[in-house]
Design a protein around this motif. Structure first.
Motif: not given
Length: 367
Positions: A279-285, A350-358
């Motif tokens: 379970m993670a954004c790295a998996t989910g996105l 940068a990764i966390v901000r990138g999730t919103v950009l995504f």
């Protein structure tokens, strides 16, 4: 006749799935969520520590798309007639994207539901923040990444607190030896006390009872030891695993109901080699992109491409000034290579901000 795709849940994967479905298919797309805001769940420990998070209305994130937003709570899914039941009405679907995510497991240990806080929703994080205003000792239960981030954030932002991290196993035991050494150094600097190999058997108003019978006194308890998924998939008759996660194939379609896709934490996806993805954004996105692309291909009569997935790193915030990036092999096992300190903190931010950009542009590469 135009198909109707209903997406339930507007977290990291659900919001992206709805926007991708509207872009890559000709279907009518409806997104159902129980609040009208997008929640940066990976920042909720910051909210608990007193920081202000961005306000992200779903209407703004959906502007310019064909997605219709319905703000309501899903109460049941009738898989026989293909209908989502809400607190205020129903929605018929031709295809369903199930993205209801996960929530804190409050029932695995007596007293957690009554006496512990979590950082799983904004409301829970705000209640924790209010409680911390009157606390002197806070116990964070859980030695995984959520517990590590919460303990570090609270210790840095609220230095008057005594923060104790209680872990059933070792501290960051899924990380490399070099990463674990850095964690200990950082926790020593922040003044976080670590109690490893200490299984909690009960929580009460005065703290924790451990498996060896000893006590860990605390004014406030933060529970990060485990997550569970909603029972809606099981209740609907979809195939689920022992944890209630929807069992999906390589295209993230339910193995029992192929008109249903499962994405994010609520889906149990395995690579062709059998590795179950965490379970993670790295998996989910990236897997959400894969799922909707496969759906679009099938709607056009094409066969989806073979499934491939590999991890790159795990990013851990240790307050606002320091961080840890653990580089991993494709199967998520740790390498010895790590990035630490302020550079790692900037990398994680940068990764966390990138999730919103995504979420704004979900066709961009996600991993």
């Amino acid at each position: 006749m135009t198909e109707h795709i209903v997406v339930v849940g507007a977290g990291y994967t659900g919001l992206a799935a709805a926007k991708l479905a509207a872009k890559w298919t000709d279907a009518e797309v409806t997104l159902v969520n129980d609040r009208d805001r997008f929640v940066e769940r990976v920042r909720l420990h910051q909210l608990a520590a007193g920081q202000t998070l961005r306000d992200l209305p779903l209407a703004d994130l959906l502007r310019g798309t064909r997605v219709r937003l319905v703000v309501d709570r899903v109460t049941a899914i009738d898989s026989q007639i293909r209908e989502v039941q809400l607190t205020d009405g129903t929605l018929a679907y031709d295809r369903l994207i199930y993205a209801l995510g996960s929530h804190a497991d409050l029932d695995s240990v007596p007293g957690v539901r009554e006496h512990a806080h979590t950082v799983a929703t904004p409301g829970e994080a705000e209640r924790l923040r209010a409680d911390l205003a009157h606390a002197r000792v806070v116990a964070v239960v859980g030695g995984g990444l959520t517990g590590i981030e919460a303990a570090a954030e609270l210790a840095e932002s609220l230095p008057h607190l005594k923060v104790v991290l209680v872990a059933a196993g070792g501290l960051g035991e899924a990380l490399s030896a070099k990463a674990r050494r850095y964690l200990r150094t950082t926790f020593d600097r922040l003044g976080v006390e670590v109690r490893e190999h200490s299984r909690v058997t009960a929580v009460d108003a005065d703290g924790l009872t451990l498996a060896d019978g000893t006590r860990a006194a605390a004014d406030t308890v933060v529970w990060t030891a485990g997550f569970r998924v909603p029972d809606l998939a099981r209740d609907a008759g979809f195939a689920v695993d022992g944890n209630g996660r929807m069992v999906v194939d390589q295209a993230l379609a339910s193995v029992s109901h192929p008109e249903v896709l499962g994405v994010g934490d609520a889906a149990a996806l395995r690579r062709p080699d059998g590795l179950e993805l965490r379970m993670a954004c790295a998996t989910g996105l990236p897997t959400t992109q894969r799922a909707v692309r496969a759906l679009a291909d099938r709607l056009r009569g094409k066969e989806p491409k073979p499934f491939r997935f590999a991890y790159l790193n795990q990013c851990v915030s240790l307050g606002r000034k320091h961080g840890l990036v653990q580089f991993v092999r494709g199967d998520d096992s740790p390498r010895e290579a790590v990035l630490t300190g302020r550079l790692a903190a900037r990398y994680k931010e940068a990764i966390v901000r990138g999730t919103v950009l995504f979420e704004r542009h979900p066709t961009m590469p996600a991993g």
